[in-house]
Design an enzyme around this catalytic site. Sequence first.
Site, PDB file in Angstrom:
ATOM      1  N   ALA A 232       1.548  22.448  -1.655  1.00 57.21           N
ATOM      2  CA  ALA A 232       0.901  21.467  -0.767  1.00 57.21           C
ATOM      3  C   ALA A 232       1.760  20.224  -0.565  1.00 57.21           C
ATOM      4  O   ALA A 232       1.698  19.589   0.492  1.00 57.21           O
ATOM      5  CB  ALA A 232      -0.465  21.082  -1.332  1.00 57.21           C
ATOM      6  N   THR A 233       2.565  19.880  -1.564  1.00 54.58           N
ATOM      7  CA  THR A 233       3.425  18.702  -1.418  1.00 54.58           C
ATOM      8  C   THR A 233       4.486  18.948  -0.362  1.00 54.58           C
ATOM      9  O   THR A 233       4.816  18.048   0.426  1.00 54.58           O
ATOM     10  CB  THR A 233       4.079  18.344  -2.764  1.00 54.58           C
ATOM     11  OG1 THR A 233       3.063  18.206  -3.755  1.00 54.58           O
ATOM     12  CG2 THR A 233       4.850  17.038  -2.658  1.00 54.58           C
TER      13      THR A 233
ATOM     14  N   HIS B 204       7.269  25.774  -2.418  1.00 55.01           N
ATOM     15  CA  HIS B 204       6.326  26.054  -1.327  1.00 55.01           C
ATOM     16  C   HIS B 204       4.893  25.791  -1.772  1.00 55.01           C
ATOM     17  O   HIS B 204       4.124  26.708  -2.034  1.00 55.01           O
ATOM     18  CB  HIS B 204       6.506  27.491  -0.840  1.00 55.01           C
ATOM     19  CG  HIS B 204       7.784  27.715  -0.107  1.00 55.01           C
ATOM     20  ND1 HIS B 204       8.882  28.317  -0.686  1.00 55.01           N
ATOM     21  CD2 HIS B 204       8.152  27.392   1.159  1.00 55.01           C
ATOM     22  CE1 HIS B 204       9.862  28.375   0.192  1.00 55.01           C
ATOM     23  NE2 HIS B 204       9.455  27.824   1.331  1.00 55.01           N
TER      24      HIS B 204
END
Length: 275
Positions: free
Chosen positions: A15-16, A13
């Site tokens: 930013a990617t 969980h």
Amino acid sequence: MELSNYQNTNTYHNATHAADVLQATSFFLNSETVAQMVQDNHATAALIAATVHDLDHPGRGNAFLINTRQRLALLYNDQSVLENHHVALAFQLTLAQNGINIFAKMQREEFIQMRQSIIDMVLATDMSRHFEYLTKFQQVIPNLPDLDENRESNSMTVCRMMIKCADIANPTREWKLCAQWARRIVEEYFFQTAEEREKGLPLTMKGFERETCNVPMTQCTFVDMFAREAFTLWCDFAEIPQLLNQLETNYEKWKSMSTNWEPSQNVDLMISKPA
């Protein structure tokens, strides 16, 4: 809003993952069928919702936050704790800074409608309500062409389903990506389960103990319980059968791997290469 508002220490969980869900949402919106049913303002809301849907995720699930009486669980009365936090923080950050307030030039009513749409879509990613949203989508689909008077409501129903599918689209990715995402989410679950063991808490992710977990079998179980039904409905509606085909191909790969999986392979899960 900055990438730093996603916690880069999370294996899954982060930013990617947000970018991955945004890409999937954009891909779905390119479907001619989806584009015909989704209103322009809802399409914009969907892209924003995908971007912020896991903002500041702590790497622990709702049940864990509730069992440990975390501040967020108390704040949101144990109801869709993380989902409420993600979307609330997104608006707090956006509205507090003039330079990044993308809603600044909206009329009041326009903003209210956009805000409500984004909130609804992010809340739809709560997996505890998974089957509720699937049932609603299933009920609406047959009548979509004949219910133009309910176009706004139908558009939102489609968008909620779209965001849900984008959020759990890992099993429909090409094998290399599918395997990488699986290892990442399982690793995050391992950390949560270990902490629950350490603190004497109920295990909220049973089966995800590093010492015993059969990782391929966990992926088969997820497809059997959640992903297959959701993507059967969605792919038929959006006319993207290739995703369902990829899901089944990946499923068979996981199934074949599960028979020879050894828990010792869980030690170096993040550096293991997909077979």
